[in-house]
Design a protein around this motif. Structure first.
Motif: not given
Length: 257
Positions: A19-26, A126-129
């Motif tokens: 969730g943290e990575k998804f929120a950061f990315t979006i 998107l690559y980070f995610l």
């Protein structure tokens, strides 16, 4: 296994809360696209690159290889914006071609650079995610956000069939090469068309077999996947909040001042 999935499962950020990575990315992606700022694009590009390579452990040359793929398309797509053929020379440069000029203006060059950096930084988000979060974890986050179950199941099935089709295509290609199916250009075209037709038929057979297997296991319209839940950390949430607030402040500053 696809290279991105190999890098993802070997990432040092693999067991950070999805969730943290998804929120950061979006959120970062949205602010980057909304701002359309060269400064913010460079900040995002640098931050996601450091997180992916330094924190995630993705080899630098692999990351650069993946980044050059969209960069090549972006440069080719912005050439029409950057360069003009006109009878009137513009302020950046002008190359005479008879009575015409191959020319460009400072505004068009700045706009092209802005488009390239904004798109490239968005791809880096998107690559980070992708390099740090497996697909089941992303789908689990979408499920907690009450995304439609049908859409999540379609994404999971499509993801599964990518590997099925790659496996079948690889086996067919190996068989063709062992029989000199690619000895010249004409034979390669014939072999490729034969592979596509066989792959289309076998994909239908695999789809039917997969559905039969799901039905035999009491498929009720929902695909259940075992997920590894990692609790969020306060320091990560705080770092994400500070970074996004800085980006938001810069976005407002560049937009209205």
């Amino acid at each position: 296994m696809i290279t991105i999935d190999k890098l993802c499962y070997n990432s040092k950020l693999r067991y950070v809360n999805a969730g943290e990575k998804f929120a950061f990315t979006i959120i970062t992606l949205l602010l980057c696209v909304i701002s359309r700022s060269i400064v913010i694009a460079c900040i995002v590009l640098t931050a996601t690159g450091i997180l992916t390579v330094y924190k995630g452990g993705v080899p630098l040359f692999r990351y650069m290889h993946f980044m050059t793929i969209p960069l090549a398309f972006l440069i080719l797509s912005t050439l029409a914006i950057m360069f003009n053929i006109s009878r009137t020379p513009l302020d950046l440069f002008a190359i005479p071609m008879g009575s015409w000029y191959l020319t460009s203006s400072r505004d068009s060059f700045r706009y092209s650079l802005q488009l390239i950096l904004t798109a490239l930084s968005s791809v880096s988000c998107l690559y980070f995610l992708s390099f740090s979060t497996p697909i089941p974890d992303i789908l689990n986050v979408l499920g907690t956000m009450h995304c439609p179950k049908l859409l999540i199941e379609l994404m999971l099935l499509i993801y599964r069939f990518i590997f099925v089709l790659l496996s079948v295509a690889s086996a067919i290609t190996t068989s063709q090469q062992s029989r000199l199916g690619n000895k010249d250009y004409k034979t390669s075209l014939k072999s490729f068309s034969a592979m596509v037709s066989v792959l289309f038929i076998r994909s239908f057979k695999r789809a039917n077999a997969l559905y039969d297997a799901m039905e035999s296991r009491c498929y009720d319209g929902t695909i259940h996947v075992l997920n590894e839940t990692v609790p969020p950390k306060k320091k990560n949430i705080l770092a994400i909040a500070v970074f996004e607030i800085v980006l938001l402040s810069l976005t407002v500053l560049f937009k209205y001042f």
